[in-house]
Design a protein around this motif. Structure first.
Motif, PDB file in Angstrom:
ATOM      1  N   GLU A 437       0.841  -1.188   0.000  1.00 22.68           N
ATOM      2  CA  GLU A 437       0.000   0.000   0.000  1.00 22.68           C
ATOM      3  C   GLU A 437       0.875   1.236   0.000  1.00 22.68           C
ATOM      4  O   GLU A 437       2.054   1.181   0.348  1.00 22.68           O
ATOM      5  N   THR A 438       0.280   2.348  -0.397  1.00 22.00           N
ATOM      6  CA  THR A 438       0.975   3.634  -0.359  1.00 22.00           C
ATOM      7  C   THR A 438      -0.051   4.715  -0.052  1.00 22.00           C
ATOM      8  O   THR A 438      -1.238   4.436   0.083  1.00 22.00           O
ATOM      9  N   ALA A 440      -1.987   8.626  -0.621  1.00 20.82           N
ATOM     10  CA  ALA A 440      -2.585   9.362  -1.737  1.00 20.82           C
ATOM     11  C   ALA A 440      -1.960  10.744  -1.856  1.00 20.82           C
ATOM     12  O   ALA A 440      -2.527  11.648  -2.465  1.00 20.82           O
ATOM     13  N   ALA A 444       3.675   9.397  -2.460  1.00 26.81           N
ATOM     14  CA  ALA A 444       3.299   8.028  -2.806  1.00 26.81           C
ATOM     15  C   ALA A 444       4.248   7.452  -3.856  1.00 26.81           C
ATOM     16  O   ALA A 444       4.862   8.181  -4.636  1.00 26.81           O
ATOM     17  N   VAL A 445       4.361   6.123  -3.835  1.00 30.67           N
ATOM     18  CA  VAL A 445       5.095   5.428  -4.886  1.00 30.67           C
ATOM     19  C   VAL A 445       4.083   4.740  -5.796  1.00 30.67           C
ATOM     20  O   VAL A 445       2.953   4.467  -5.405  1.00 30.67           O
ATOM     21  N   ASN A 446       4.498   4.441  -7.018  1.00 31.57           N
ATOM     22  CA  ASN A 446       3.636   3.775  -7.987  1.00 31.57           C
ATOM     23  C   ASN A 446       3.749   2.266  -7.789  1.00 31.57           C
ATOM     24  O   ASN A 446       4.789   1.672  -8.044  1.00 31.57           O
ATOM     25  N   LEU A 447       2.656   1.641  -7.304  1.00 34.92           N
ATOM     26  CA  LEU A 447       2.672   0.211  -7.025  1.00 34.92           C
ATOM     27  C   LEU A 447       2.268  -0.630  -8.233  1.00 34.92           C
ATOM     28  O   LEU A 447       2.363  -1.856  -8.170  1.00 34.92           O
ATOM     29  N   GLU A 448       1.833   0.021  -9.315  1.00 36.61           N
ATOM     30  CA  GLU A 448       1.430  -0.744 -10.500  1.00 36.61           C
ATOM     31  C   GLU A 448       2.634  -1.483 -11.070  1.00 36.61           C
ATOM     32  O   GLU A 448       3.680  -0.893 -11.343  1.00 36.61           O
ATOM     33  N   ALA A 450       4.388  -3.684  -9.473  1.00 36.89           N
ATOM     34  CA  ALA A 450       5.329  -4.096  -8.422  1.00 36.89           C
ATOM     35  C   ALA A 450       5.241  -5.604  -8.209  1.00 36.89           C
ATOM     36  O   ALA A 450       4.178  -6.214  -8.358  1.00 36.89           O
ATOM     37  N   LEU A 506       9.691  -2.356  -7.707  1.00 31.25           N
ATOM     38  CA  LEU A 506       8.725  -1.540  -8.422  1.00 31.25           C
ATOM     39  C   LEU A 506       8.948  -1.659  -9.926  1.00 31.25           C
ATOM     40  O   LEU A 506       9.999  -2.126 -10.387  1.00 31.25           O
ATOM     41  N   ASP A 508       9.670   0.540 -12.007  1.00 26.58           N
ATOM     42  CA  ASP A 508      10.807   1.321 -12.495  1.00 26.58           C
ATOM     43  C   ASP A 508      12.148   0.750 -12.059  1.00 26.58           C
ATOM     44  O   ASP A 508      13.188   1.354 -12.290  1.00 26.58           O
ATOM     45  N   GLU A 543       6.369   4.772   0.967  1.00 25.83           N
ATOM     46  CA  GLU A 543       6.268   6.175   0.634  1.00 25.83           C
ATOM     47  C   GLU A 543       7.658   6.744   0.421  1.00 25.83           C
ATOM     48  O   GLU A 543       8.656   6.147   0.831  1.00 25.83           O
TER      49      GLU A 543
END
Length: 570
Positions: A437-438, A440, A444-448, A450, A506, A508, A543
């Motif tokens: 989780e992160t 809003a 925040a980090v992008n978890l898509e 991951a 992640l 990236d 985060e």
């Protein structure tokens, strides 16, 4: 009636200037509140979230070390109300400086050694205390009455949080909420004598007897006392019934516990027996305890009543992570419930005099009873036998021993008899889930995209049929390969050493690594072992900056009566 786990996560993120005497911004820093509700169950009307209008009361004290400071708005009973979007809104805007705008030594909230303490907290679930809350101590009186609706059950429930650590400015406050009350739940099972009856439970009423209905709580030091025994009607939906009762209610062998009225015109009574108390032995057997669900499966016949339980469910352990892969206060949520077996389920039965050998029979459930193949007979009237069972599924494995009953200790050799041999099944392995989780916010980090992987775990083990102990095998480097989700994965019970590492990657390419044995439970004790029959959920909060906390509601600990898996004996 739906029965699921209730977990209340309430986070008070106190974002403010640093403690000490560094240069600080002039504007006030607000107290931010984040509250979520997960796994909603019996005591709420809403399924997965708070209801609009739900209130949380938190008593906040400005502390100088261990000494309370009274200045400006400290101490303060702060109220929060859920809005239409299920977000908590403070009844009055709150800021760190509200608790002391005085910059004199000993009064400055931003001075080193100072901070805020959540002395206690309550959530009334829509109910009302009998007496006004004593703000200084957190004392209130609560009352139990008939609960013939879901709303009455909800409003009888009470959540409380005990004193928390003092948190300096820029710190975070964890508020674990627990059930202050106890719960009794009953599942009615009708045997084949009711097969030709239409809606036999349509008019059925369940009444608990000897229930304490008046209780005093003092949340500031987790004290309670109760009295005044009365009969309390339960809320029922089909065959499932539930009622909230006062902790401290006595559980005495031989006492009239339950009246079951009008099951197709028949009335039944249930007294507390040794078998029921044995099923509840992990809790105090003399009285109902806060946060415990005392569950009974009751099988009704037109000729008799018998109590049985079958499969003990997972004991759930939640581990929460915050910050940059840092794990502060986590709540351990214990749950044991009765389960059922599907038609066609089978297990291997071992009957032996000294040590297990080859299995003695395959036992299969035919929808109403367990059938042994081959049929087993007592060879004589003098030899005692041990009974063990192993049920091997695709991933999970269940193991059974004989529970304490009829004067026999748990697991003891059984003397020849004409009645049933009881078997109590439990999970041999552990269960693992990992959630990411992160926030809003901009941090925040992008978890898509991951992925999660875990190295150096045992992936195989051996089971000792006699005592159910599992011996893990060698560590495997790529134990759990990278995956987007790890949910309810069956794993081998084992000690978690320094070599066992969780890697989060992640999309990236950013990588986080976390030694599993750094995760802490609610007592700040490292989780260094996965125990059999427990389900571990690791929630990893990522985060770019330091993360706010979350508050958790301890779920009911469900305790169930003893039970029989019936073998056919001649």
């Amino acid at each position: 009636m739906s029965r699921s786990k209730i977990l209340l996560y309430t986070s008070l993120a106190f974002v403010a200037a640093c403690s000490g005497k560094e240069t600080l911004p002039e504007e006030k820093t607000p107290l931010m509140v984040v509250a979520t509700l997960s796994g909603q169950a019996d005591t709420k009307a809403s399924a997965e979230t708070f209801a609009e209008g739900d209130k949380i009361l938190v008593y906040l004290r400005h502390m100088n070390g261990d000494t309370p400071v009274t200045v400006d708005r400290a101490p303060l009973l702060a109220g929060f109300t859920m809005d239409a979007d299920k977000k908590p809104v403070p009844d009055t805007p709150l800021y760190w400086d509200d608790f002391s705008s005085n910059r004199e030594a000993g009064l400055d909230i931003r001075e080193a050694g100072h901070g805020l303490e959540a002395y206690y907290a309550y959530c009334y679930n829509g109910g009302t205390p009998v007496s006004s809350l004593d703000e200084a101590t957190g004392e209130l009186e609560w009352k139990v009455g008939d609960q013939t609706s879901a709303l009455a059950v909800q409003q009888t429930d009470l959540l409380w949080a005990r004193p928390q650590h003092v948190i300096p400015v820029r710190g975070t406050i964890n508020l674990p909420f627990w059930h202050a009350m106890s719960e009794v739940s009953v599942t009615l099972i009708l045997d084949s004598s009711f097969d030709n009856v239409t809606e036999p439970l349509k008019k059925t009423v369940l009444t608990l007897n000897g229930i304490h209905t008046e209780v005093t709580f003092i949340a500031s030091y987790a004290y309670y006392s109760s009295s005044t025994s009365k009969a309390v009607k339960m809320y029922g939906d089909g065959a499932e019934y539930v009622a909230i009762v006062a902790p401290g209610t006595p559980l005495e062998k031989g006492a009239r516990f339950l009246d079951i009225t009008d099951v197709d015109g028949n009335n039944y009574t249930l007294d507390i027996t040794d078998a029921i108390l044995e099923g509840w032995y992990k809790q105090d057997p003399d009285r109902a305890e806060p946060g415990v669900n005392y569950h009974l499966n009751i099988t009704l016949s037109k000729a008799a009543v018998k109590v049985q339980a079958t499969l003990a469910d997972w004991v759930t352990v939640d581990a929460d992570g915050t910050g940059k892969i840092h794990f502060p206060d986590d709540v351990v949520d214990l749950t044991v419930t009765a389960g059922t077996f599907e038609n066609g389920t089978s297990f291997d039965l071992y009957r032996y005099e000294t040590t297990p050998g080859e299995k003695s029979a395959t036992v299969t459930y035919d929808g109403s009873k367990w059938v042994s193949d081959p049929l087993l007979y007592w060879p004589n009237q003098s030899t005692n036998y041990y009974f063990r069972a192993v049920m091997d599924g695709t991933d999970d494995t269940l193991w059974a021993t004989t529970p304490a009953h009829n004067g026999f200790n748990e697991g003891a050799a059984i003397a020849p008899r004409t009645g049933n041999v009881p078997l109590a099944f439990e999970h041999v392995k552990s269960q693992l889930s990992v959630e990411l989780e992160t926030s809003a916010t901009a941090s925040a980090v992008n978890l898509e995209g991951a992925t999660i992987a875990i190295s150096n775990l045992a992936t195989e083990g051996t089971l000792n049929v006699a005592d159910g102990a599992v011996t893990p095998g060698a560590l495997v480097e790529d134990a759990i390969l990278a995956a987007a989700v790890i949910s309810d994965k069956i794993v081998i019970p084992q000690t978690i050493g320094n070599a066992s590492v969780m890697t989060i990657t992640l999309a990236d390419g950013t990588t986080y690594k976390l030694p599993l044995n750094q995760c802490l439970d609610s007592t700040d004790t490292a989780i260094t072992e996965w125990e059999r029959g427990k389900s571990y959920t690791y929630t990893i909060h990522l985060e770019l900056e330091e993360v706010s906390y979350r508050a958790l509601v301890k779920d009911w600990t469900v305790v169930t009566g003893s039970g029989n898996a019936n073998l056919e004996w001649d």
